[in-house]
Design a protein around this motif. Structure first.
Motif, PDB file in Angstrom:
ATOM      1  N   PRO A 123      67.997 -15.829  16.812  1.00  0.00           N
ATOM      2  CA  PRO A 123      69.326 -15.181  16.888  1.00  0.00           C
ATOM      3  C   PRO A 123      69.269 -13.820  17.569  1.00  0.00           C
ATOM      4  O   PRO A 123      70.168 -13.458  18.324  1.00  0.00           O
ATOM      5  N   GLY A 124      68.198 -13.068  17.324  1.00  0.00           N
ATOM      6  CA  GLY A 124      68.050 -11.778  17.988  1.00  0.00           C
ATOM      7  C   GLY A 124      67.892 -11.920  19.487  1.00  0.00           C
ATOM      8  O   GLY A 124      68.417 -11.115  20.259  1.00  0.00           O
ATOM      9  N   GLN A 125      67.177 -12.950  19.920  1.00  0.00           N
ATOM     10  CA  GLN A 125      67.010 -13.177  21.357  1.00  0.00           C
ATOM     11  C   GLN A 125      68.352 -13.498  22.008  1.00  0.00           C
ATOM     12  O   GLN A 125      68.645 -13.020  23.108  1.00  0.00           O
ATOM     13  N   ARG A 126      69.186 -14.286  21.327  1.00  0.00           N
ATOM     14  CA  ARG A 126      70.508 -14.608  21.892  1.00  0.00           C
ATOM     15  C   ARG A 126      71.373 -13.356  22.014  1.00  0.00           C
ATOM     16  O   ARG A 126      72.103 -13.180  22.996  1.00  0.00           O
ATOM     17  N   LEU A 127      71.286 -12.467  21.022  1.00  0.00           N
ATOM     18  CA  LEU A 127      72.052 -11.219  21.109  1.00  0.00           C
ATOM     19  C   LEU A 127      71.518 -10.339  22.231  1.00  0.00           C
ATOM     20  O   LEU A 127      72.303  -9.717  22.957  1.00  0.00           O
ATOM     21  N   CYS A 128      70.205 -10.280  22.405  1.00  0.00           N
ATOM     22  CA  CYS A 128      69.620  -9.475  23.484  1.00  0.00           C
ATOM     23  C   CYS A 128      70.083  -9.972  24.846  1.00  0.00           C
ATOM     24  O   CYS A 128      70.334  -9.174  25.756  1.00  0.00           O
ATOM     25  N   GLU A 129      70.192 -11.271  25.001  1.00  0.00           N
ATOM     26  CA  GLU A 129      70.664 -11.825  26.272  1.00  0.00           C
ATOM     27  C   GLU A 129      72.097 -11.389  26.555  1.00  0.00           C
ATOM     28  O   GLU A 129      72.449 -11.067  27.693  1.00  0.00           O
ATOM     29  N   LYS A 130      72.932 -11.353  25.524  1.00  0.00           N
ATOM     30  CA  LYS A 130      74.327 -10.922  25.726  1.00  0.00           C
ATOM     31  C   LYS A 130      74.413  -9.435  25.998  1.00  0.00           C
ATOM     32  O   LYS A 130      75.283  -8.983  26.758  1.00  0.00           O
ATOM     33  N   LEU A 131      73.520  -8.655  25.383  1.00  0.00           N
ATOM     34  CA  LEU A 131      73.527  -7.208  25.595  1.00  0.00           C
ATOM     35  C   LEU A 131      72.732  -6.787  26.820  1.00  0.00           C
ATOM     36  O   LEU A 131      72.674  -5.600  27.138  1.00  0.00           O
ATOM     37  N   ARG A 132      72.089  -7.755  27.488  1.00  0.00           N
ATOM     38  CA  ARG A 132      71.273  -7.501  28.670  1.00  0.00           C
ATOM     39  C   ARG A 132      70.089  -6.603  28.338  1.00  0.00           C
ATOM     40  O   ARG A 132      69.741  -5.671  29.079  1.00  0.00           O
ATOM     41  N   ILE A 133      69.465  -6.889  27.175  1.00  0.00           N
ATOM     42  CA  ILE A 133      68.240  -6.226  26.769  1.00  0.00           C
ATOM     43  C   ILE A 133      67.104  -7.222  26.917  1.00  0.00           C
ATOM     44  O   ILE A 133      67.222  -8.378  26.491  1.00  0.00           O
ATOM     45  N   HIS A 134      66.025  -6.788  27.516  1.00  0.00           N
ATOM     46  CA  HIS A 134      64.874  -7.670  27.725  1.00  0.00           C
ATOM     47  C   HIS A 134      64.141  -7.833  26.396  1.00  0.00           C
ATOM     48  O   HIS A 134      63.283  -7.029  26.032  1.00  0.00           O
ATOM     49  N   GLY A 135      64.504  -8.892  25.641  1.00  0.00           N
ATOM     50  CA  GLY A 135      63.895  -9.093  24.331  1.00  0.00           C
ATOM     51  C   GLY A 135      63.714 -10.562  24.014  1.00  0.00           C
ATOM     52  O   GLY A 135      64.650 -11.229  23.571  1.00  0.00           O
ATOM     53  N   ARG A 136      62.517 -11.099  24.243  1.00  0.00           N
ATOM     54  CA  ARG A 136      62.190 -12.467  23.863  1.00  0.00           C
ATOM     55  C   ARG A 136      61.943 -12.561  22.362  1.00  0.00           C
ATOM     56  O   ARG A 136      61.740 -11.566  21.684  1.00  0.00           O
ATOM     57  N   ARG A 137      61.953 -13.787  21.869  1.00  0.00           N
ATOM     58  CA  ARG A 137      61.790 -13.999  20.426  1.00  0.00           C
ATOM     59  C   ARG A 137      60.476 -13.413  19.923  1.00  0.00           C
ATOM     60  O   ARG A 137      60.450 -12.692  18.919  1.00  0.00           O
ATOM     61  N   THR A 138      59.390 -13.710  20.617  1.00  0.00           N
ATOM     62  CA  THR A 138      58.094 -13.207  20.162  1.00  0.00           C
ATOM     63  C   THR A 138      58.009 -11.688  20.282  1.00  0.00           C
ATOM     64  O   THR A 138      57.378 -11.022  19.460  1.00  0.00           O
ATOM     65  N   ALA A 139      58.651 -11.125  21.316  1.00  0.00           N
ATOM     66  CA  ALA A 139      58.643  -9.670  21.466  1.00  0.00           C
ATOM     67  C   ALA A 139      59.426  -9.006  20.344  1.00  0.00           C
ATOM     68  O   ALA A 139      59.041  -7.944  19.848  1.00  0.00           O
ATOM     69  N   LEU A 140      60.528  -9.624  19.943  1.00  0.00           N
ATOM     70  CA  LEU A 140      61.311  -9.081  18.829  1.00  0.00           C
ATOM     71  C   LEU A 140      60.509  -9.095  17.539  1.00  0.00           C
ATOM     72  O   LEU A 140      60.449  -8.103  16.818  1.00  0.00           O
ATOM     73  N   LEU A 141      59.890 -10.228  17.250  1.00  0.00           N
ATOM     74  CA  LEU A 141      59.110 -10.332  16.020  1.00  0.00           C
ATOM     75  C   LEU A 141      57.914  -9.392  16.053  1.00  0.00           C
ATOM     76  O   LEU A 141      57.461  -8.917  15.003  1.00  0.00           O
ATOM     77  N   GLY A 142      57.392  -9.120  17.249  1.00  0.00           N
ATOM     78  CA  GLY A 142      56.275  -8.198  17.360  1.00  0.00           C
ATOM     79  C   GLY A 142      56.642  -6.760  17.026  1.00  0.00           C
ATOM     80  O   GLY A 142      55.767  -5.938  16.767  1.00  0.00           O
ATOM     81  N   GLN A 143      57.948  -6.436  17.043  1.00  0.00           N
ATOM     82  CA  GLN A 143      58.393  -5.094  16.689  1.00  0.00           C
ATOM     83  C   GLN A 143      58.436  -4.871  15.187  1.00  0.00           C
ATOM     84  O   GLN A 143      58.571  -3.730  14.737  1.00  0.00           O
ATOM     85  N   LEU A 144      58.341  -5.950  14.413  1.00  0.00           N
ATOM     86  CA  LEU A 144      58.389  -5.819  12.960  1.00  0.00           C
ATOM     87  C   LEU A 144      57.021  -5.419  12.448  1.00  0.00           C
ATOM     88  O   LEU A 144      56.049  -6.157  12.597  1.00  0.00           O
ATOM     89  N   THR A 145      56.941  -4.275  11.861  1.00  0.00           N
ATOM     90  CA  THR A 145      55.695  -3.787  11.291  1.00  0.00           C
ATOM     91  C   THR A 145      55.882  -3.546   9.808  1.00  0.00           C
ATOM     92  O   THR A 145      56.970  -3.183   9.350  1.00  0.00           O
ATOM     93  N   ALA A 146      54.827  -3.773   9.068  1.00  0.00           N
ATOM     94  CA  ALA A 146      54.899  -3.601   7.619  1.00  0.00           C
ATOM     95  C   ALA A 146      55.049  -2.129   7.259  1.00  0.00           C
ATOM     96  O   ALA A 146      54.384  -1.263   7.830  1.00  0.00           O
ATOM     97  N   GLN A 147      55.946  -1.861   6.321  1.00  0.00           N
ATOM     98  CA  GLN A 147      56.111  -0.505   5.826  1.00  0.00           C
ATOM     99  C   GLN A 147      54.921  -0.128   4.950  1.00  0.00           C
ATOM    100  O   GLN A 147      54.322  -0.978   4.299  1.00  0.00           O
ATOM    101  N   PRO A 148      54.540   1.139   4.923  1.00  0.00           N
ATOM    102  CA  PRO A 148      53.423   1.544   4.062  1.00  0.00           C
ATOM    103  C   PRO A 148      53.732   1.295   2.592  1.00  0.00           C
ATOM    104  O   PRO A 148      54.843   1.550   2.126  1.00  0.00           O
ATOM    105  N   VAL A 149      52.753   0.780   1.872  1.00  0.00           N
ATOM    106  CA  VAL A 149      52.929   0.497   0.453  1.00  0.00           C
ATOM    107  C   VAL A 149      52.774   1.792  -0.328  1.00  0.00           C
ATOM    108  O   VAL A 149      51.791   2.511  -0.146  1.00  0.00           O
ATOM    109  N   PRO A 150      53.724   2.147  -1.191  1.00  0.00           N
ATOM    110  CA  PRO A 150      53.595   3.390  -1.960  1.00  0.00           C
ATOM    111  C   PRO A 150      52.407   3.325  -2.911  1.00  0.00           C
ATOM    112  O   PRO A 150      51.990   2.256  -3.354  1.00  0.00           O
ATOM    113  N   THR A 151      51.884   4.495  -3.233  1.00  0.00           N
ATOM    114  CA  THR A 151      50.727   4.560  -4.129  1.00  0.00           C
ATOM    115  C   THR A 151      51.098   4.220  -5.568  1.00  0.00           C
ATOM    116  O   THR A 151      50.242   3.761  -6.327  1.00  0.00           O
TER     117      THR A 151
END
Length: 251
Positions: A123-151
């Motif tokens: 779904p994010g890739q389809r929105l990127c295509e409409k917004l004319r942002i270069h964002g493939r599915r794998t590239a979008l998922l690659g932007q997701l990084t785990a938040q640091p776990v609190p102590t």
């Protein structure tokens, strides 16, 4: 009101000078060059004194007026003259625009990260295509990084199981109930795994748990002073860790 230059509109506050802008059918090509002082070597942090060479980088930027924007950026490669440093040359970076080995701007990656968080891959890739942002599915998922776990664990901690693959592989998700945000994900739902996490992250006063015997045992071992609240919305699962029956909700 002062009239802003094209540089102020496209690259506000950045050490970049705009040389030419070419408008095609559905794209905007911006020729620019770095004009800031030499940055430090990324390895030894010593500033450069000599230019090695120049070359062009193509950076995808945020769309402008419905057109995809490509920045053709002329960057400098510098010598590192420190004899103790292993780097002989390095390429300058424009803070707020470029990063090493990236073909998209920092603004585009920030937008892709927000889209990936809200919509996910396809779904994010389809929105990127409409917004004319270069964002493939794998590239979008690659932007997701785990938040640091609190102590420390949140005051009200939720513990529940979920399926990596339904009927085969299960894990445990830990949630801050007050903020409704995930805290950590465990690779399985074993008593030892959950108990180890609770021992390493103390501080939970109330634990809202799935009605799984493994979770009850883990809480008794690692957080005996916490108040347990059993989840009434799950059916009684098969017991783990050697058997046992499910318990009624804790008072």
């Amino acid at each position: 009101m002062e009239t802003e230059s094209l540089r102020d509109v496209l690259f506000p506050g950045l050490n970049v000078v705009v040389r030419q802008v070419t408008v095609a059918d559905d794209s905007l090509m911006v020729d620019a060059a770095c004009c800031g002082p030499p940055g430090p070597c990324p390895l030894c942090q010593h500033p450069a004194a000599r230019v090695h060479s120049h070359y062009w980088r193509h950076i995808a930027g945020l769309p402008a007026n419905g057109r995809q924007m490509i920045v053709r950026l002329r960057v400098r490669r510098f010598f590192c003259d420190q004899s103790q440093c292993r780097r002989r040359t390095y390429v300058e970076q424009v803070a707020g625009l470029t990063e090493p080995r990236r073909r998209t701007s920092t603004a585009v990656r920030s937008a892709m990260r927000s889209i990936a968080v809200e919509l996910g891959g396809r779904p994010g890739q389809r929105l990127c295509e409409k917004l004319r942002i270069h964002g493939r599915r794998t590239a979008l998922l690659g932007q997701l990084t785990a938040q640091p776990v609190p102590t420390r664990a949140p005051r009200i901690l939720g513990i529940d199981e979920f399926a990596f693959r339904k009927g085969r592989t299960y894990g445990t998700v830990l949630v801050d109930v007050e903020s409704s945000r995930p805290v950590d994900v465990l690779p399985d739902r074993e008593t030892s795994t959950v108990a180890t996490w609770l021992q390493e992250h103390p501080g939970a006063e109330i634990i809202c748990r799935d009605r799984l015997m493994a979770f009850t045992k883990a809480i008794r071992q690692a957080a005996p002073d916490a108040l347990e609240v059993a989840d009434r919305w799950h059916p009684t699962p098969e017991p783990l860790d050697g058997g046992g029956e499910d318990l009624p909700p804790a008072s």
